[in-house]
Write a protein that holds these residues in place. Structure first.
Motif, PDB file in Angstrom:
ATOM      1  N   ARG A 145       0.806  -1.214   0.000  1.00  0.00           N
ATOM      2  CA  ARG A 145       0.000   0.000   0.000  1.00  0.00           C
ATOM      3  C   ARG A 145       0.845   1.272   0.000  1.00  0.00           C
ATOM      4  O   ARG A 145       0.333   2.352   0.272  1.00  0.00           O
ATOM      5  CB  ARG A 145      -0.930   0.015   1.214  1.00  0.00           C
ATOM      6  CG  ARG A 145      -1.983  -1.077   1.186  1.00  0.00           C
ATOM      7  CD  ARG A 145      -2.912  -0.979   2.383  1.00  0.00           C
ATOM      8  NE  ARG A 145      -3.651   0.275   2.373  1.00  0.00           N
ATOM      9  CZ  ARG A 145      -4.788   0.475   1.700  1.00  0.00           C
ATOM     10  NH1 ARG A 145      -5.293  -0.503   0.983  1.00  0.00           N
ATOM     11  NH2 ARG A 145      -5.398   1.630   1.750  1.00  0.00           N
ATOM     12  N   ILE A 146       2.155   1.144  -0.288  1.00  0.00           N
ATOM     13  CA  ILE A 146       3.019   2.332  -0.276  1.00  0.00           C
ATOM     14  C   ILE A 146       2.431   3.410  -1.192  1.00  0.00           C
ATOM     15  O   ILE A 146       2.141   3.160  -2.357  1.00  0.00           O
ATOM     16  CB  ILE A 146       4.450   1.971  -0.710  1.00  0.00           C
ATOM     17  CG1 ILE A 146       5.224   1.398   0.484  1.00  0.00           C
ATOM     18  CG2 ILE A 146       5.172   3.166  -1.294  1.00  0.00           C
ATOM     19  CD1 ILE A 146       6.645   1.035   0.187  1.00  0.00           C
ATOM     20  N   GLY A 147       2.241   4.587  -0.633  1.00  0.00           N
ATOM     21  CA  GLY A 147       1.724   5.713  -1.397  1.00  0.00           C
ATOM     22  C   GLY A 147       0.220   5.709  -1.575  1.00  0.00           C
ATOM     23  O   GLY A 147      -0.335   6.633  -2.159  1.00  0.00           O
ATOM     24  N   SER A 148      -0.476   4.666  -1.085  1.00  0.00           N
ATOM     25  CA  SER A 148      -1.913   4.593  -1.329  1.00  0.00           C
ATOM     26  C   SER A 148      -2.737   4.593  -0.057  1.00  0.00           C
ATOM     27  O   SER A 148      -3.960   4.477  -0.121  1.00  0.00           O
ATOM     28  CB  SER A 148      -2.239   3.319  -2.134  1.00  0.00           C
ATOM     29  OG  SER A 148      -1.935   2.150  -1.403  1.00  0.00           O
ATOM     30  N   GLY A 149      -2.109   4.712   1.099  1.00  0.00           N
ATOM     31  CA  GLY A 149      -2.901   4.803   2.306  1.00  0.00           C
ATOM     32  C   GLY A 149      -2.319   4.045   3.470  1.00  0.00           C
ATOM     33  O   GLY A 149      -1.278   3.397   3.353  1.00  0.00           O
ATOM     34  N   PRO A 150      -3.002   4.101   4.626  1.00  0.00           N
ATOM     35  CA  PRO A 150      -2.522   3.421   5.828  1.00  0.00           C
ATOM     36  C   PRO A 150      -2.612   1.908   5.681  1.00  0.00           C
ATOM     37  O   PRO A 150      -3.377   1.381   4.881  1.00  0.00           O
ATOM     38  CB  PRO A 150      -3.466   3.929   6.921  1.00  0.00           C
ATOM     39  CG  PRO A 150      -4.705   4.336   6.195  1.00  0.00           C
ATOM     40  CD  PRO A 150      -4.246   4.841   4.869  1.00  0.00           C
ATOM     41  N   ALA A 151      -1.803   1.206   6.473  1.00  0.00           N
ATOM     42  CA  ALA A 151      -1.800  -0.253   6.436  1.00  0.00           C
ATOM     43  C   ALA A 151      -1.674  -0.792   7.847  1.00  0.00           C
ATOM     44  O   ALA A 151      -0.917  -0.272   8.657  1.00  0.00           O
ATOM     45  CB  ALA A 151      -0.644  -0.765   5.571  1.00  0.00           C
ATOM     46  N   ASP A 152      -2.418  -1.849   8.138  1.00  0.00           N
ATOM     47  CA  ASP A 152      -2.349  -2.470   9.455  1.00  0.00           C
ATOM     48  C   ASP A 152      -1.108  -3.341   9.582  1.00  0.00           C
ATOM     49  O   ASP A 152      -0.705  -4.012   8.626  1.00  0.00           O
ATOM     50  CB  ASP A 152      -3.587  -3.331   9.711  1.00  0.00           C
ATOM     51  CG  ASP A 152      -4.837  -2.493   9.943  1.00  0.00           C
ATOM     52  OD1 ASP A 152      -4.681  -1.302  10.254  1.00  0.00           O
ATOM     53  OD2 ASP A 152      -5.946  -3.029   9.803  1.00  0.00           O
ATOM     54  N   VAL A 153      -0.507  -3.337  10.762  1.00  0.00           N
ATOM     55  CA  VAL A 153       0.603  -4.242  11.056  1.00  0.00           C
ATOM     56  C   VAL A 153      -0.003  -5.593  11.412  1.00  0.00           C
ATOM     57  O   VAL A 153      -0.813  -5.678  12.341  1.00  0.00           O
ATOM     58  CB  VAL A 153       1.453  -3.709  12.223  1.00  0.00           C
ATOM     59  CG1 VAL A 153       2.578  -4.686  12.543  1.00  0.00           C
ATOM     60  CG2 VAL A 153       2.027  -2.341  11.876  1.00  0.00           C
ATOM     61  N   PRO A 154       0.332  -6.671  10.703  1.00  0.00           N
ATOM     62  CA  PRO A 154      -0.306  -7.965  10.967  1.00  0.00           C
ATOM     63  C   PRO A 154       0.104  -8.547  12.307  1.00  0.00           C
ATOM     64  O   PRO A 154       1.152  -8.211  12.860  1.00  0.00           O
ATOM     65  CB  PRO A 154       0.185  -8.841   9.808  1.00  0.00           C
ATOM     66  CG  PRO A 154       1.473  -8.218   9.388  1.00  0.00           C
ATOM     67  CD  PRO A 154       1.309  -6.744   9.606  1.00  0.00           C
TER      68      PRO A 154
END
Length: 230
Positions: A145-154
């Motif tokens: 998701r780099i550059g496209s929004g937040p991401a959850d840490v699994p």
């Protein structure tokens, strides 16, 4: 210029600019773990400065080619000395990346990429193939998701399942990886009072992505199965 999820803001030197849950750039108004204002950008003494105006969270700043990495704690600030950099921070289970481009760069970065995807060396830290895949698994959501929004840490369980490992194997390898980076001087990876599992994983993700230890082109390695890996 500040960029997040395709949203761009141009900041004149006469103004400051805040980033947070309720800043000039609102990265995630629904995340109660995120400060209302975490980052302030401002011009002073011939430099743009990144200031951490939060009280709990740290901000990891990475150069455009992974040549610079610095962690800004609450109340601290850092001058912008490269033409492009990224600011990564984690609030709760979610990691965010905001990009910054300086109009008047002070330094230019020179970087040499390695074409090999196997064993990775960073200073005194050498990762085995399985340790590298562990770090890659933790960073998968952010890299996709780099550059496209937040991401959850699994979670540990999710990454262990993704790699085909038992949770016992995963936890043992994670401890080994964190110990390696801790001995090399990477802060925030040592367990103990006040250091929860989510915080340690998030710090490892921020560091590995910011230092370009793992990159999107490495993601196919997650689908490999290494005999005797456990």
């Amino acid at each position: 210029m500040v960029e997040f999820c395709g949203e761009e803001h141009v900041i004149p030197p006469s103004e400051s600019f805040t980033i947070g849950r309720d800043g000039d750039l609102s990265v995630d108004p629904d995340n109660s773990y995120l400060h209302r204002r975490l980052i302030e950008l401002g011009w002073d003494a011939g430099f743009w400065w990144i200031t951490n105006v939060g009280s709990r969270l740290s901000v990891t700043v990475s150069g455009e080619v992974g040549s610079l990495q610095s962690v800004i704690g609450p109340g601290a600030r850092l001058p912008v000395v490269l033409p492009e950099c990224s600011m990564l921070f984690t609030a709760g289970p979610t990691t965010y990346e905001v990009n910054l481009a300086a109009q008047v760069p002070v330094f230019d970065a020179v970087h040499q990429e390695s074409s090999e995807l196997g064993e990775v060396t960073l200073g005194a830290v050498v990762l085995t193939d399985s340790q590298f895949r562990l770090v890659l698994g933790l960073c998968e959501n952010v890299l996709r998701r780099i550059g496209s929004g937040p991401a959850d840490v699994p979670t540990n369980v999710a990454v262990a399942k993704r790699l085909g490992w038992s949770i016992t194997t995963f936890n043992r390898k994670l401890d080994n990886v964190c110990d390696k980076f801790d001995r090399a001087g990477v802060k925030g990876l040592r367990g103990g009072p006040g250091r929860n599992a989510v915080g340690r994983r998030a710090r490892l993700v921020e560091y590995a992505v910011a230092a370009r230890i793992v990159r999107p082109e490495h993601l196919p390695l997650l689908d490999q199965r290494i005999v005797g890996e456990e």
